[in-house]
Design a protein around this motif. Structure first.
Motif, PDB file in Angstrom:
ATOM      1  N   ALA A 161     -37.629 -12.056  -5.092  1.00 18.03           N
ATOM      2  CA  ALA A 161     -36.501 -12.067  -4.169  1.00 18.03           C
ATOM      3  C   ALA A 161     -36.979 -12.605  -2.835  1.00 18.03           C
ATOM      4  N   LEU A 162     -36.086 -13.275  -2.132  1.00 14.42           N
ATOM      5  CA  LEU A 162     -36.433 -13.887  -0.844  1.00 14.42           C
ATOM      6  C   LEU A 162     -35.327 -13.594   0.163  1.00 14.42           C
ATOM      7  N   ASP A 163     -35.714 -13.191   1.376  1.00 14.55           N
ATOM      8  CA  ASP A 163     -34.730 -12.906   2.420  1.00 14.55           C
ATOM      9  C   ASP A 163     -35.395 -13.007   3.785  1.00 14.55           C
ATOM     10  N   THR A 164     -34.571 -12.877   4.833  1.00 13.42           N
ATOM     11  CA  THR A 164     -35.076 -13.002   6.199  1.00 13.42           C
ATOM     12  C   THR A 164     -35.641 -11.698   6.746  1.00 13.42           C
ATOM     13  N   SER A 165     -35.513 -10.607   6.002  1.00 13.30           N
ATOM     14  CA  SER A 165     -36.034  -9.312   6.440  1.00 13.30           C
ATOM     15  C   SER A 165     -36.940  -8.723   5.362  1.00 13.30           C
ATOM     16  N   MET A 166     -38.001  -8.061   5.798  1.00 10.71           N
ATOM     17  CA  MET A 166     -38.952  -7.438   4.867  1.00 10.71           C
ATOM     18  C   MET A 166     -38.542  -5.969   4.681  1.00 10.71           C
ATOM     19  N   THR A 167     -37.536  -5.758   3.824  1.00 15.08           N
ATOM     20  CA  THR A 167     -36.919  -4.449   3.683  1.00 15.08           C
ATOM     21  C   THR A 167     -37.179  -3.854   2.303  1.00 15.08           C
ATOM     22  N   THR A 168     -36.798  -2.582   2.154  1.00 17.95           N
ATOM     23  CA  THR A 168     -36.860  -1.935   0.847  1.00 17.95           C
ATOM     24  C   THR A 168     -35.937  -2.649  -0.135  1.00 17.95           C
ATOM     25  N   GLU A 169     -34.785  -3.119   0.350  1.00 19.17           N
ATOM     26  CA  GLU A 169     -33.837  -3.822  -0.519  1.00 19.17           C
ATOM     27  C   GLU A 169     -34.470  -5.077  -1.124  1.00 19.17           C
ATOM     28  N   LEU A 170     -35.368  -5.708  -0.384  1.00 17.62           N
ATOM     29  CA  LEU A 170     -36.027  -6.920  -0.883  1.00 17.62           C
ATOM     30  C   LEU A 170     -36.874  -6.615  -2.109  1.00 17.62           C
ATOM     31  N   ILE A 171     -37.707  -5.572  -2.040  1.00 16.46           N
ATOM     32  CA  ILE A 171     -38.575  -5.269  -3.184  1.00 16.46           C
ATOM     33  C   ILE A 171     -37.773  -4.682  -4.338  1.00 16.46           C
ATOM     34  N   ILE A 172     -36.676  -3.981  -4.037  1.00 16.59           N
ATOM     35  CA  ILE A 172     -35.834  -3.450  -5.111  1.00 16.59           C
ATOM     36  C   ILE A 172     -35.141  -4.586  -5.847  1.00 16.59           C
ATOM     37  N   GLU A 173     -34.710  -5.620  -5.118  1.00 18.81           N
ATOM     38  CA  GLU A 173     -34.081  -6.775  -5.765  1.00 18.81           C
ATOM     39  C   GLU A 173     -35.061  -7.460  -6.723  1.00 18.81           C
ATOM     40  N   GLU A 238     -50.347 -25.098  -3.237  1.00 20.42           N
ATOM     41  CA  GLU A 238     -49.779 -26.077  -4.155  1.00 20.42           C
ATOM     42  C   GLU A 238     -48.342 -26.475  -3.815  1.00 20.42           C
ATOM     43  N   SER A 239     -47.686 -25.677  -2.947  1.00 17.97           N
ATOM     44  CA  SER A 239     -46.284 -25.987  -2.682  1.00 17.97           C
ATOM     45  C   SER A 239     -45.873 -25.762  -1.226  1.00 17.97           C
ATOM     46  N   ILE A 240     -46.013 -24.546  -0.734  1.00 16.20           N
ATOM     47  CA  ILE A 240     -45.417 -24.163   0.550  1.00 16.20           C
ATOM     48  C   ILE A 240     -45.971 -24.974   1.717  1.00 16.20           C
ATOM     49  N   TYR A 241     -47.311 -25.095   1.791  1.00 21.33           N
ATOM     50  CA  TYR A 241     -47.917 -25.761   2.943  1.00 21.33           C
ATOM     51  C   TYR A 241     -47.577 -27.249   3.023  1.00 21.33           C
ATOM     52  N   ALA A 242     -47.133 -27.808   1.914  1.00 21.28           N
ATOM     53  CA  ALA A 242     -46.809 -29.238   1.900  1.00 21.28           C
ATOM     54  C   ALA A 242     -45.377 -29.510   2.343  1.00 21.28           C
ATOM     55  N   GLU A 243     -44.599 -28.462   2.597  1.00 21.04           N
ATOM     56  CA  GLU A 243     -43.194 -28.613   2.922  1.00 21.04           C
ATOM     57  C   GLU A 243     -42.890 -28.143   4.348  1.00 21.04           C
ATOM     58  N   ARG A 244     -41.731 -28.530   4.837  1.00 20.48           N
ATOM     59  CA  ARG A 244     -41.231 -28.077   6.141  1.00 20.48           C
ATOM     60  C   ARG A 244     -39.837 -27.510   5.914  1.00 20.48           C
ATOM     61  N   PHE A 245     -39.670 -26.242   6.242  1.00 24.08           N
ATOM     62  CA  PHE A 245     -38.418 -25.558   5.938  1.00 24.08           C
ATOM     63  C   PHE A 245     -37.621 -25.307   7.212  1.00 24.08           C
ATOM     64  N   LEU A 246     -36.395 -25.814   7.221  1.00 23.99           N
ATOM     65  CA  LEU A 246     -35.514 -25.570   8.358  1.00 23.99           C
ATOM     66  C   LEU A 246     -34.749 -24.261   8.191  1.00 23.99           C
ATOM     67  N   THR A 247     -34.355 -23.969   6.946  1.00 23.85           N
ATOM     68  CA  THR A 247     -33.500 -22.818   6.690  1.00 23.85           C
ATOM     69  C   THR A 247     -34.048 -21.968   5.547  1.00 23.85           C
ATOM     70  N   LYS A 248     -33.469 -20.781   5.416  1.00 25.57           N
ATOM     71  CA  LYS A 248     -33.789 -19.901   4.290  1.00 25.57           C
ATOM     72  C   LYS A 248     -33.504 -20.601   2.967  1.00 25.57           C
ATOM     73  N   GLU A 249     -32.409 -21.366   2.911  1.00 26.10           N
ATOM     74  CA  GLU A 249     -32.033 -22.057   1.675  1.00 26.10           C
ATOM     75  C   GLU A 249     -33.085 -23.089   1.270  1.00 26.10           C
ATOM     76  N   ASP A 250     -33.678 -23.768   2.264  1.00 27.04           N
ATOM     77  CA  ASP A 250     -34.750 -24.724   1.968  1.00 27.04           C
ATOM     78  C   ASP A 250     -35.930 -24.012   1.306  1.00 27.04           C
ATOM     79  N   ALA A 251     -36.316 -22.864   1.875  1.00 23.59           N
ATOM     80  CA  ALA A 251     -37.446 -22.108   1.335  1.00 23.59           C
ATOM     81  C   ALA A 251     -37.130 -21.590  -0.057  1.00 23.59           C
TER      82      ALA A 251
END
Length: 289
Positions: A161-173, A238-251
């Motif tokens: 799961a991916l979100d803008t907050s590091m919450t309990t809901e994130l790990i539960i998802e 292998e992936s993240i460092y090679a990219e530039r993310f403007l938004t959550k959707e990009d990531a």
């Protein structure tokens, strides 16, 4: 106890040296480390988890007397004193009196599970041992957080799961995704670090409902969860460092491509005979048929 002291420093000094310093045998230490918890200890932990689950279920409104009644009706015999003691140890206080003060969840403050995994990252069957962790991904402005659940048998990422907050809901998802697609049976170990999200009553209750045994790394010891840490390191290189993310959707799109289309399905993993995680599991089930 000397063995416990050796265990607390494991990874920082050689075991044989620490045993020699303390005048204990290595064989005695390993026997102590591999001991199984007693039936009484397991029973006490089961009741404690049930107390936490009922406490959260009734939104912190029930104290020991009512929680005891709920547990007894659910077929879990326990005394009032036992429930009160478990609540005190876990920092649980009902919001039903004039002296009540709001505190963080008792689990978030106190609950730390034993390290059942013990850095043994091998598994003989699927859904025997899972590991979970959280990492961050930098955006143009801010961060997003990625939680994953990995099955150690095949190293497959079975929930994320991916979100803008590091919450309990994130790990539960992430956990719910893993549970929905896997064969969860009582006794499965799910290992994590000691992050406050993993110690929350809500998350612990989810594990208890499934009969899952929580396991946690020792304080400040990232190597106790090395398998998932290694996955994060590979993904970023292998992936993240090679990219530039403007938004959550990009990531999200990048993470989806890496996990679902490449890592799980294509990437050859040295730990599993240079097969992809899904291929490794398919071959296992074909042999069992």
């Amino acid at each position: 106890m000397k063995y416990a002291y050796v265990e607390s420093l494991r990874g920082q000094h050689a075991i044989h040296k620490m045993c020699a310093w303390l005048g204990v045998s290595r064989s005695g230490y390993y026997k102590w480390r591999n001991r199984q918890p007693s039936e009484q200890a397991l029973r006490r932990e089961q009741v404690r988890q049930a107390v936490i689950l009922v406490f959260e279920q009734f939104k912190k409104r029930y104290g020991a007397p009512r929680i005891r009644l709920e547990l007894n009706e659910a077929g879990i015999p326990c005394s009032l004193n036992h429930v009160a003691r478990l609540m005190a140890e876990s920092g649980l206080k009902a919001r039903n009196g004039k002296h009540f003060k709001f505190y963080p969840s008792g689990n978030a403050i106190n609950h730390v599970s034993e390290n059942l995994l013990g850095r043994n990252f091998s598994a003989s069957t699927p859904d025997e041992k899972w590991v979970s962790d959280i990492t961050y991904i930098k955006l143009e402005h801010g961060f997003v957080y990625l939680a994953v659940v990995m099955d150690l048998f095949s190293r497959q990422i079975i929930g994320w799961a991916l979100d803008t907050s590091m919450t309990t809901e994130l790990i539960i998802e992430a956990f719910e995704m893993a549970k929905a697609h896997r064969n969860v049976k009582p006794g499965l170990i799910l290992h994590s670090d000691r992050g406050v999200q993993y110690r929350s009553s809500e998350y612990q209750g989810k594990l208890y409902e499934q009969g899952i045994r929580p396991s946690m790394s020792r304080k400040g010891n990232c190597w106790d969860n090395a398998a998932v840490e290694s996955f994060f390191a590979r993904m970023k290189v292998e992936s993240i460092y090679a990219e530039r993310f403007l938004t959550k959707e990009d990531a999200y799109a990048c993470v989806f491509e890496y996990i679902e289309l490449f890592y799980n399905s294509v990437r050859r993993h040295s730990t599993i005979d240079y097969k992809s995680p899904r291929q490794f599991e398919e071959d296992y089930y074909a042999q069992c048929a």
